[in-house]
Design an enzyme around this catalytic site. Sequence first.
Site, PDB file in Angstrom:
ATOM      1  N   CYS A 129       0.694  -1.332  -0.181  1.00 24.39           N
ATOM      2  CA  CYS A 129       0.008   0.368   0.224  1.00 24.39           C
ATOM      3  C   CYS A 129       1.101   1.512  -0.242  1.00 24.39           C
ATOM      4  O   CYS A 129       0.373   2.427  -0.235  1.00 24.39           O
ATOM      5  CB  CYS A 129      -0.470  -0.100   0.904  1.00 24.39           C
ATOM      6  SG  CYS A 129      -1.902  -1.248   1.370  1.00 24.39           S
TER       7      CYS A 129
ATOM      8  N   HIS B 111      -3.813   8.126   5.684  1.00 30.24           N
ATOM      9  CA  HIS B 111      -3.617   7.052   4.900  1.00 30.24           C
ATOM     10  C   HIS B 111      -4.574   6.415   5.269  1.00 30.24           C
ATOM     11  O   HIS B 111      -5.451   5.850   4.385  1.00 30.24           O
ATOM     12  CB  HIS B 111      -2.783   5.863   5.937  1.00 30.24           C
ATOM     13  CG  HIS B 111      -2.528   4.600   4.697  1.00 30.24           C
ATOM     14  ND1 HIS B 111      -2.499   4.261   3.920  1.00 30.24           N
ATOM     15  CD2 HIS B 111      -2.925   3.407   5.331  1.00 30.24           C
ATOM     16  CE1 HIS B 111      -1.850   3.635   3.426  1.00 30.24           C
ATOM     17  NE2 HIS B 111      -2.121   2.533   4.664  1.00 30.24           N
TER      18      HIS B 111
ATOM     19  N   GLU C  70      -2.052   6.238  13.636  1.00 33.42           N
ATOM     20  CA  GLU C  70      -2.303   7.083  12.709  1.00 33.42           C
ATOM     21  C   GLU C  70      -2.263   8.420  13.586  1.00 33.42           C
ATOM     22  O   GLU C  70      -1.779   9.735  13.068  1.00 33.42           O
ATOM     23  CB  GLU C  70      -2.140   6.887  11.403  1.00 33.42           C
ATOM     24  CG  GLU C  70      -1.902   8.338  10.226  1.00 33.42           C
ATOM     25  CD  GLU C  70      -3.287   8.415   9.412  1.00 33.42           C
ATOM     26  OE1 GLU C  70      -3.241   7.657   8.617  1.00 33.42           O
ATOM     27  OE2 GLU C  70      -2.398   8.778   7.516  1.00 33.42           O
TER      28      GLU C  70
ATOM     29  N   LYS D 145     -10.304   7.787   1.801  1.00 38.79           N
ATOM     30  CA  LYS D 145     -10.710   6.504   1.159  1.00 38.79           C
ATOM     31  C   LYS D 145     -12.227   5.627   1.385  1.00 38.79           C
ATOM     32  O   LYS D 145     -12.931   4.867   1.383  1.00 38.79           O
ATOM     33  CB  LYS D 145      -9.337   5.186   2.021  1.00 38.79           C
ATOM     34  CG  LYS D 145      -8.087   5.186   1.928  1.00 38.79           C
ATOM     35  CD  LYS D 145      -7.333   4.018   2.236  1.00 38.79           C
ATOM     36  CE  LYS D 145      -5.767   4.324   1.839  1.00 38.79           C
ATOM     37  NZ  LYS D 145      -5.011   5.227   1.851  1.00 38.79           N
TER      38      LYS D 145
ATOM     39  N   HIS E 242      -9.827   1.961  -0.734  1.00 35.94           N
ATOM     40  CA  HIS E 242      -8.421   1.805  -1.005  1.00 35.94           C
ATOM     41  C   HIS E 242      -7.797   0.643  -1.944  1.00 35.94           C
ATOM     42  O   HIS E 242      -7.741   0.355  -2.025  1.00 35.94           O
ATOM     43  CB  HIS E 242      -7.616   0.370   0.282  1.00 35.94           C
ATOM     44  CG  HIS E 242      -6.254   0.722   0.904  1.00 35.94           C
ATOM     45  ND1 HIS E 242      -5.756   1.058   0.110  1.00 35.94           N
ATOM     46  CD2 HIS E 242      -5.301   0.246   1.689  1.00 35.94           C
ATOM     47  CE1 HIS E 242      -3.829   1.155   0.833  1.00 35.94           C
ATOM     48  NE2 HIS E 242      -4.513   0.537   1.705  1.00 35.94           N
TER      49      HIS E 242
ATOM     50  N   PHE F 148       1.600  -2.932   4.686  1.00 35.05           N
ATOM     51  CA  PHE F 148       2.563  -4.418   4.740  1.00 35.05           C
ATOM     52  C   PHE F 148       3.945  -4.553   4.656  1.00 35.05           C
ATOM     53  O   PHE F 148       3.787  -4.422   3.611  1.00 35.05           O
ATOM     54  CB  PHE F 148       1.883  -5.529   4.190  1.00 35.05           C
ATOM     55  CG  PHE F 148      -0.023  -5.580   4.587  1.00 35.05           C
ATOM     56  CD1 PHE F 148      -0.358  -4.992   5.831  1.00 35.05           C
ATOM     57  CD2 PHE F 148      -0.954  -6.709   3.572  1.00 35.05           C
ATOM     58  CE1 PHE F 148      -1.360  -5.409   6.171  1.00 35.05           C
ATOM     59  CE2 PHE F 148      -1.912  -6.442   4.486  1.00 35.05           C
ATOM     60  CZ  PHE F 148      -2.393  -5.597   5.309  1.00 35.05           C
TER      61      PHE F 148
END
Lengths: 437, 102
Positions: A188, A328, A339, A359, A364, A423
């Site tokens: 991502c 994010h 975050e 998002k 996403h 990830f």
Amino acid sequence: MNMRRVVISGTGAVTPYGNGIPAYWKGILSGHGAATPITSFDVTSLPTHFAAQVPFSDRELEEFIENKKATKTMSRAARFAAIAANEAVRQGNLDTHALDPWRFGTCVGTGGLGFFDVEYSDKLLEIFLRSVRVEDGKATFDAGQVRRNTLDMVHPLTPLKALQNILTAHIAIQFNARGVCQTVTTACTSAAQAVGEAYRIVRTGAADVVITGGSDSMVNPNGVVAFSAIGVISKNNDEYRTASRPFDNRRDGFMIGEGAAMFVIETLEHCLARGAVPLAEIIGYGSTCDAYRLTDPPPDGRGCIEAMRLALRDAEIDATEVDYINAHGTGTRMNDKTETMAIHTVFGNNAVPPVSSTKSMIGHLVAAAGAVELAACVLALQHQIMPPTINYREPDPDCDLDYVPNEARKAHLETVLTNSFGFGGQNATIVIRKPPL
Amino acid sequence: MPIPDVEILNKLGAIMHVALRIPEAEVIPDARIFDDLGAESIDILDIRFRIEEAFGFKIDEGEIMRSIDPDKGFEELKDQFTIGATAAFIRQKLDQLEQGHA
């Protein structure tokens, strides 16, 4: 080293709102999410039945691509990228034939599972079915036959669709960009890192112009299975229209999205010399790795914090100068909490600018996320409007910032920041500001 | 009942249209697959796969070229690799299959 100033002079996007930047901006200002039921394959046996999908089939996407033959080796993501790159070049009035091709590069973020499209997945099922032998009423599975059938039945150009760098190569061929050609695959964080690396390439003088951005499509059987297995996507099928709920206490995971955003970036000098108008200046980039666990952020949020700090240091600005953060903000329990904490740490409890997660509307976009979110930041600067976090109803005590809830908001924006985490523990932050006059 | 030559050409036209994204009208017997129709090397894999599917036989690597002249190399035969030569190869393969079944 004499660092050069880097500007964004063209943007393009293919998003769940349709083809083009205008459709994207209209969509994220509308306050209406782009979720739709997945109909391109049978999802009844899967826990998630919806996604934010680009409203064109692969065949329909071909209509937007001039070189039809090239589409044979283009995955769905590669098609998005080619279309968005073309829009970025056109919007930036970039005469690619007039460039020194060796000083003109490409650097694109993309994912690894995009080629498992519906057609290929169905073909694999057929191959497996044909590899079962039934003798005396007993079924046995012949693995050797699977390999033979694969060779006979899978189209020979399929492996080219599977190579991530082919997507970037198509763009390089399309525009005769013979300089640096890089593909970034960091889950991502891919697109944000691609743009960040492209910025460094231009800033340090390795190229004058780079087409950069990200593209991905995980709305396919393997993508939905993979994210379901890891347990990170929303299963709220009953309320799919409002299921993407970043920072809201009712959040249960992210909504898969698909699409691309691409940019023309170049030195300010190059941009002005050719009479083009910069849309934004990239002033800072920070990139770190948590080096902790593959999918859990560290409890102290150190990687995200340091990525933001590095970007601010690179931009040579104080945190108080940031007017808006495009988070994010995935909508998973852990990401949004960590975050938020990281933003508090970097900006101080009383000086955090408004933060929103686009998002909530487009889902996403995985390897493309950082690019479409950077495009949202460029548009926010241009129009002086912050896109909202929609579906925000129930505050989470751990997520206590101003998330621009539910409605776009006018604001005086000079400098904005966007985060991407992935990830593997990769973190990337990009800071942009209004273009120099 | 053997497949008529005209049907072979029609099927080849449809294959080239899909594989090379060119109008079927350009797929004439004299057309050279590389220079006139714009194929690149990976297109040959695609074309071979589509011929196999359309006509129901397997083609070995390099078999079409060898059918033009078994003693010459790829570069020498590039200009002779035409739609007509490919159609003749398909005719020959189909006839062999026909005889095999007879």
